[in-house]
Design an enzyme around this catalytic site. Sequence first.
Site, short mmCIF file in Angstrom:
data_model
loop_
_atom_site.label_atom_id
_atom_site.label_comp_id
_atom_site.label_asym_id
_atom_site.label_seq_id
_atom_site.Cartn_x
_atom_site.Cartn_y
_atom_site.Cartn_z
N HIS A 154 -7.97 -0.18 18.87
CA HIS A 154 -8.07 1.29 18.11
C HIS A 154 -9.22 1.76 17.14
O HIS A 154 -9.21 1.62 16.20
CB HIS A 154 -6.72 1.06 16.75
CG HIS A 154 -6.50 1.99 15.85
ND1 HIS A 154 -5.98 3.37 16.53
CD2 HIS A 154 -6.82 2.64 14.80
CE1 HIS A 154 -6.01 4.25 15.50
NE2 HIS A 154 -6.46 3.64 14.35
N ARG B 249 -11.27 6.22 5.97
CA ARG B 249 -12.64 6.81 6.34
C ARG B 249 -12.81 8.23 5.84
O ARG B 249 -12.04 9.01 5.21
CB ARG B 249 -12.85 7.07 7.78
CG ARG B 249 -12.89 5.83 8.53
CD ARG B 249 -13.68 6.31 10.13
NE ARG B 249 -12.78 6.93 10.87
CZ ARG B 249 -12.99 7.44 12.00
NH1 ARG B 249 -14.27 7.75 12.40
NH2 ARG B 249 -12.08 8.03 12.84
N ARG C 100 -14.71 3.16 11.72
CA ARG C 100 -13.64 2.47 11.25
C ARG C 100 -14.36 1.20 10.60
O ARG C 100 -13.78 0.34 9.52
CB ARG C 100 -12.55 2.20 12.29
CG ARG C 100 -11.71 3.53 12.30
CD ARG C 100 -10.80 3.16 13.65
NE ARG C 100 -9.86 4.37 13.69
CZ ARG C 100 -10.07 5.25 14.46
NH1 ARG C 100 -11.28 5.25 15.12
NH2 ARG C 100 -9.20 6.08 14.95
N ASP D 11 -2.15 6.38 18.51
CA ASP D 11 -3.09 6.63 19.96
C ASP D 11 -1.83 7.19 20.71
O ASP D 11 -2.23 8.06 21.55
CB ASP D 11 -3.73 5.42 20.08
CG ASP D 11 -4.65 4.85 19.09
OD1 ASP D 11 -5.60 5.91 18.51
OD2 ASP D 11 -4.92 3.76 18.80
N GLY E 128 0.95 -1.26 0.08
CA GLY E 128 -0.02 -0.09 0.08
C GLY E 128 1.08 1.22 -0.04
O GLY E 128 0.71 2.21 0.62
N MET F 290 0.17 9.51 10.80
CA MET F 290 0.46 7.82 10.81
C MET F 290 1.58 7.25 10.32
O MET F 290 2.15 6.56 10.83
CB MET F 290 -0.89 7.48 10.02
CG MET F 290 -0.87 6.03 10.10
SD MET F 290 -1.13 5.36 11.62
CE MET F 290 0.05 4.12 11.69
N ASN G 82 -11.54 -3.40 3.40
CA ASN G 82 -10.25 -3.81 3.94
C ASN G 82 -10.12 -5.27 4.33
O ASN G 82 -9.09 -5.73 4.09
CB ASN G 82 -9.95 -2.79 4.86
CG ASN G 82 -9.89 -1.45 4.35
OD1 ASN G 82 -9.73 -1.36 2.99
ND2 ASN G 82 -9.63 -0.16 5.06
N1 LIG Z 1 -3.86 2.00 12.46
C1 LIG Z 1 -3.93 3.36 12.53
O1 LIG Z 1 -3.68 4.06 13.47
C2 LIG Z 1 -4.24 4.14 11.17
C3 LIG Z 1 -4.86 3.23 10.20
N2 LIG Z 1 -5.29 3.91 8.85
C4 LIG Z 1 -5.71 3.22 7.99
O2 LIG Z 1 -4.72 3.01 6.71
C5 LIG Z 1 -5.33 2.41 5.62
C6 LIG Z 1 -4.74 3.29 4.61
O3 LIG Z 1 -4.84 4.79 4.80
P1 LIG Z 1 -4.54 5.69 3.55
O4 LIG Z 1 -3.12 5.51 3.24
O5 LIG Z 1 -4.84 6.96 3.86
O6 LIG Z 1 -5.42 5.30 2.19
P2 LIG Z 1 -5.35 5.41 0.81
O7 LIG Z 1 -6.45 5.23 -0.02
O8 LIG Z 1 -4.41 6.94 0.63
O9 LIG Z 1 -4.00 4.63 0.44
C7 LIG Z 1 -4.15 3.21 0.40
C8 LIG Z 1 -3.41 2.66 -0.48
O10 LIG Z 1 -3.49 1.07 -0.42
C9 LIG Z 1 -3.78 0.62 -1.95
N3 LIG Z 1 -4.24 -0.74 -2.09
C10 LIG Z 1 -5.30 -0.71 -2.06
N4 LIG Z 1 -5.73 -2.25 -2.16
C11 LIG Z 1 -4.58 -2.70 -2.24
C12 LIG Z 1 -4.30 -4.23 -2.31
N5 LIG Z 1 -4.98 -5.16 -2.48
N6 LIG Z 1 -2.57 -4.28 -2.24
C13 LIG Z 1 -1.81 -3.37 -2.13
N7 LIG Z 1 -2.25 -2.09 -1.92
C14 LIG Z 1 -3.45 -1.56 -2.00
C15 LIG Z 1 -4.34 1.61 -2.87
O11 LIG Z 1 -4.01 1.57 -4.15
C16 LIG Z 1 -3.50 3.11 -1.95
O12 LIG Z 1 -2.54 3.22 -2.64
C17 LIG Z 1 -6.90 2.99 5.98
O13 LIG Z 1 -7.61 1.63 6.04
C18 LIG Z 1 -7.01 3.72 7.19
O14 LIG Z 1 -7.97 3.73 7.75
C19 LIG Z 1 -5.13 5.24 8.64
C20 LIG Z 1 -4.83 6.09 9.74
C21 LIG Z 1 -4.31 5.55 11.15
O1 LIG Z 2 -9.54 7.63 11.91
C1 LIG Z 2 -9.08 6.84 11.14
O2 LIG Z 2 -10.17 6.38 10.34
C2 LIG Z 2 -7.72 6.63 10.91
C3 LIG Z 2 -7.44 6.05 12.08
O3 LIG Z 2 -7.13 4.92 12.30
C4 LIG Z 2 -6.76 7.19 12.97
O4 LIG Z 2 -6.60 8.45 12.62
O5 LIG Z 2 -6.39 6.90 14.07
#
Ligand SMILES: NC(=O)C1=CN([C@@H]2O[C@H](COP(=O)(O)OP(=O)(O)OC[C@H]3O[C@@H](n4cnc5c(N)ncnc54)[C@H](O)[C@@H]3O)[C@@H](O)[C@H]2O)C=CC1
Ligand SMILES: O=C([O-])CC(=O)C(=O)O
Length: 354
Positions: A218, A122, A128, A191, A49, A269, A135
């Site tokens: 989370h 989101r 989420r 967090d 990703g 992040m 996802n």
């Molecule tokens: N754990 C945490 O604290 C956090 C988690 N997230 C999560 O992280 C994820 C990504 O967020 P962003 O980067 O903002 O989204 P984004 O949409 O900007 O990037 C996601 C990327 O994943 C790629 N992708 C989609 N399907 C794929 C696959 N099968 N194989 C490889 N790549 C693939 C897309 O092409 C895209 O480049 C989201 O689910 C978001 O909710 C976001 C912020 C904090």
């Molecule tokens: O809020 C979201 O969807 C992304 C996330 O997990 C965070 O920012 O903690």
Amino acid sequence: MEQNAEASRRIATLSAHLYPPSFQGSSLLRRSNCRAKGGAPGFKVAILGAAGGIGQPLSLLMKMNPLVSVLHLYDVVNSPGVTADVSHMDTGAVVRGFLGAKQLENALTGMDLVIIPAGIPRKPGMTRDDLFKINAGIVQSLCEGIAKCCPGAIVNLISNPVNSTVPIAAEVFKKAGTYDPKRLLGVTTLDVVRANTFVAEVLGIDPREVDVPVVGGHSGVTILPLLSQVKPACSFTSEEIDYLTNRVQNGGTEVVEAKAGAGSATLSMAFAAAKFADACLRGLRGDAGIVECSFVASQVTELPFFATKVRLGRSGAEEIFPLGPLTEYERASLAKAKQELAGSIEKGVSFVCK
Ligand SMILES: NC(=O)C1=CN([C@@H]2O[C@H](COP(=O)(O)OP(=O)(O)OC[C@H]3O[C@@H](n4cnc5c(N)ncnc54)[C@H](O)[C@@H]3O)[C@@H](O)[C@H]2O)C=CC1
Ligand SMILES: O=C([O-])CC(=O)C(=O)O
């Protein structure tokens, strides 16, 4: 002899650049292999990703990490551009790009650490859990690749909903016979990063001096900052406790609303993911006393997964720390967190076991 080897290395480097930066053929691999031989010692890291909002700044930060010798950037779109861009940074790691499902196995083979920020983010008004539909399948297929190509790698799972995607990954690995609970880590560092920042603001001190354990999961009420265990030792009024707990629990939503449809937290992040990945790599190297919060398989509560402080070592999460003494407020919050977490974990498990 040495001169000949040096000459052929230079010719290989030049000829690799005569080809368009196609990721289909072997020219890219030839170029990378050639450079990898001279690369710095260190760990091999893949980002799945890598072209996304988190993936791009995370790729930049991992290219800057001196513990990384090889960096594989995989996505289903745009990874050639991100790879070409990041590969021009004059740091030690050799960067290789991989595009589309056909190249997933090459992206994963030989990796020590796999970081997964693949999946949709989101928009305002979504939880989420609303991301689960899309996802869950993405995480499942990427983890099937990991089980096949690098079953011994440490996995840092970022894709939401983390409370369900970590159980999904565990079930995929169990099915494949490769599951090692110590190596599967849900990334909850953001967090902690937020809690440290908001607590530092209230105390009027440098956030780098603050350490707030954040336990549970989370998402919303499952995110539980333990304000009674903040370092340096301090105390808060009940208003401050309410404010800080709510702000940390809703930190993600705060960013989603501010971005107004353009996604969720990406920069903070990527910072948090890079911090956590660095801790995992230092653990792999054998450094002592590496402790971070993470959502892992756990016996701290009756739930099969829970985030607490863990000690990171050569084999991943080698020790899981108990919750420690809780206040009445924290015990009540913990009960709410566990109730919601139980459902999210079950949803992840049954997605794979259906
Ligand atoms: N754990 C945490 O604290 C956090 C988690 N997230 C999560 O992280 C994820 C990504 O967020 P962003 O980067 O903002 O989204 P984004 O949409 O900007 O990037 C996601 C990327 O994943 C790629 N992708 C989609 N399907 C794929 C696959 N099968 N194989 C490889 N790549 C693939 C897309 O092409 C895209 O480049 C989201 O689910 C978001 O909710 C976001 C912020 C904090
Ligand atoms: O809020 C979201 O969807 C992304 C996330 O997990 C965070 O920012 O903690």
